[in-house]
Design an enzyme around this catalytic site. Structure first.
Site, PDB file in Angstrom:
ATOM      1  N   ARG A 109       1.055  -1.537  -0.222  1.00  0.00           N
ATOM      2  CA  ARG A 109       0.197  -0.042   0.212  1.00  0.00           C
ATOM      3  C   ARG A 109       0.539   1.340   0.343  1.00  0.00           C
ATOM      4  O   ARG A 109       1.641   1.769   0.764  1.00  0.00           O
ATOM      5  CB  ARG A 109      -0.762   0.173   0.635  1.00  0.00           C
ATOM      6  CG  ARG A 109      -1.480   1.143   1.413  1.00  0.00           C
ATOM      7  CD  ARG A 109      -2.697   1.277   2.567  1.00  0.00           C
ATOM      8  NE  ARG A 109      -3.603   0.652   1.638  1.00  0.00           N
ATOM      9  CZ  ARG A 109      -4.689   0.593   2.630  1.00  0.00           C
ATOM     10  NH1 ARG A 109      -4.974   1.365   3.903  1.00  0.00           N
ATOM     11  NH2 ARG A 109      -5.945  -0.179   2.680  1.00  0.00           N
ATOM     12  N   HIS A 137      -8.170   0.178  -5.628  1.00  0.00           N
ATOM     13  CA  HIS A 137      -7.766  -0.806  -4.536  1.00  0.00           C
ATOM     14  C   HIS A 137      -8.160  -2.224  -5.156  1.00  0.00           C
ATOM     15  O   HIS A 137      -9.768  -2.419  -4.476  1.00  0.00           O
ATOM     16  CB  HIS A 137      -8.588   0.290  -3.104  1.00  0.00           C
ATOM     17  CG  HIS A 137      -8.249  -0.899  -1.880  1.00  0.00           C
ATOM     18  ND1 HIS A 137      -7.246  -1.945  -1.448  1.00  0.00           N
ATOM     19  CD2 HIS A 137      -8.715  -0.845  -1.310  1.00  0.00           C
ATOM     20  CE1 HIS A 137      -7.542  -2.363  -0.503  1.00  0.00           C
ATOM     21  NE2 HIS A 137      -8.405  -1.435  -0.137  1.00  0.00           N
TER      22      HIS A 137
HETATM   23  N1   CP Z   1     -11.029  -0.654   3.438  1.00  0.00           N
HETATM   24  C1   CP Z   1     -10.317  -0.776   3.512  1.00  0.00           C
HETATM   25  O1   CP Z   1      -8.764  -0.528   2.371  1.00  0.00           O
HETATM   26  O2   CP Z   1     -10.117  -0.752   5.076  1.00  0.00           O
HETATM   27  P1   CP Z   1      -7.857  -0.464   5.355  1.00  0.00           P
HETATM   28  O3   CP Z   1      -7.317   1.187   4.903  1.00  0.00           O
HETATM   29  O4   CP Z   1      -8.502  -0.103   7.275  1.00  0.00           O
HETATM   30  O5   CP Z   1      -6.751  -1.101   5.248  1.00  0.00           O
END
Ligand code: CP
Length: 310
Positions: A109, A137
């Site tokens: 990420r 994503h």
């Molecule tokens: N939905 C999602 O990406 O949550 P996080 O940012 O907690 O990983």
């Protein structure tokens, strides 16, 4: 089809419908596995995976880590806030140092759109995009569409509205690509300032009235207001946002039909959704989280089958 076309998962844009369906079939099998008393399979034994997170995460990081452990992989976790990135190390140097420890797959990420695409050009390991800035994503879209598939049996002809901060949302873009490839019709709804100008080029229509949007749809996927990405004020106040675009029980009861409520999390309770909606029988928010583990197991398993390819 028995394998994915690429050794990386960088986005949904590059996947075909057949690849999405292969991921769903594989996730269906892993959903059975994670609901058994013994939740572990040896599929990724001797595979080492690094979860490299340059941005905060709860769901995605934990879900990947659990998916990796359920597949018997060896797992290491990296978080930029406690790393030598703080001393000025570059992304490529950081990742090359991790890979020198004989790591096979990188789940990353990063706040910069395109960061995983850049890495994929420079290193041999499989790369999985766990969210790149406001771009994509992909595993969130896979788990969202898999959750709709599990509820309805198919996405063909389903009407999905994505509500809220579309402008800053990687979840919205990946969902739009996945939903359309799987035959669903997509609308977005939110303040006009939070809707990108290019949205109609993606074949997506816009509805500014939340009640009309809910009356139209089978499923509402409600997004978080991403204040941390908003450098200017896109609406006067959170109170006003929730007044015009927040979904509460009175609004849901007034539309005269049952719809499914989704949210990728984290929820700003009382802003995007009231608790009596988020925790209601309409909501499949926690099913999304459960399905996320199965979907990520499927992605890791399928990409591991393409290791050692250039
Ligand atoms: N939905 C999602 O990406 O949550 P996080 O940012 O907690 O990983």
């Amino acid at each position: 089809m028995s394998q994915l076309n690429s050794k990386h998962l960088l986005g949904i844009k590059g996947l075909s419908r057949a690849e999405l369906e292969l991921i769903f079939q594989t996730a269906d099998n892993f959903k059975d596995v994670i609901n058994r008393p013994i939740k572990k399979v040896p599929s990724l034994r001797d595979v080492t995976i690094a979860n490299v997170f340059f941005e905060n995460s709860t769901r995605t990081r934990l879900s990947f880590e659990l998916a990796e452990k359920r597949l018997s992989a060896d797992v290491i976790n990296f978080s930029s806030s406690s790393s030598s990135v703080k001393k000025g190390e570059s992304l490529l140097d950081t990742v090359n140092n991790i890979l020198a420890m004989k790591v096979d797959m990188i789940v990353m990420r990063h706040s910069s759109p395109g960061a995983p695409h850049f890495l994929a050009k420079h290193i041999d390991a499989n790369i999985i995009n766990a969210g790149d800035g406001t771009h994509e994503h992909p595993t969130q879209a896979l788990l969202d569409t898999f959750s709709i598939y599990k509820k309805y049996g198919s996405l063909d002809g389903k009407k999905i509205v994505i509500v809220g901060d579309i402008l800053h949302s990687r979840v919205a873009l990946s969902n739009i690509f996945a939903l359309q490839k799987l035959g669903a019709e997509v609308k977005v709804c939110g303040p006009i300032t939070l809707i990108p100008r290019y949205i109609s080029d993606l074949g997506v229509s816009v509805e500014l009235d939340i009640k009309k949007a809910l009356e139209w749809c089978d499923v509402a996927n409600v997004l978080r207001i991403q204040l941390e990405r908003q450098q200017i004020k896109y609406f006067p106040s959170l109170r006003e946002y929730s007044l015009y675009y927040g979904i509460n029980k009175v609004l849901l009861d007034s539309i005269g039909k049952e719809i499914t409520i989704m949210h990728p999390g984290p929820i700003n309770r009382g802003v995007e959704l009231t608790s009596d909606v988020a925790d209601s029988d309409h909501s499949i928010i926690l099913d999304q989280v459960e399905n996320g583990v199965a979907v990520r197991m499927a992605v890791l398993y399928l990409l591991a089958g393409r290791q050692n390819e250039n």
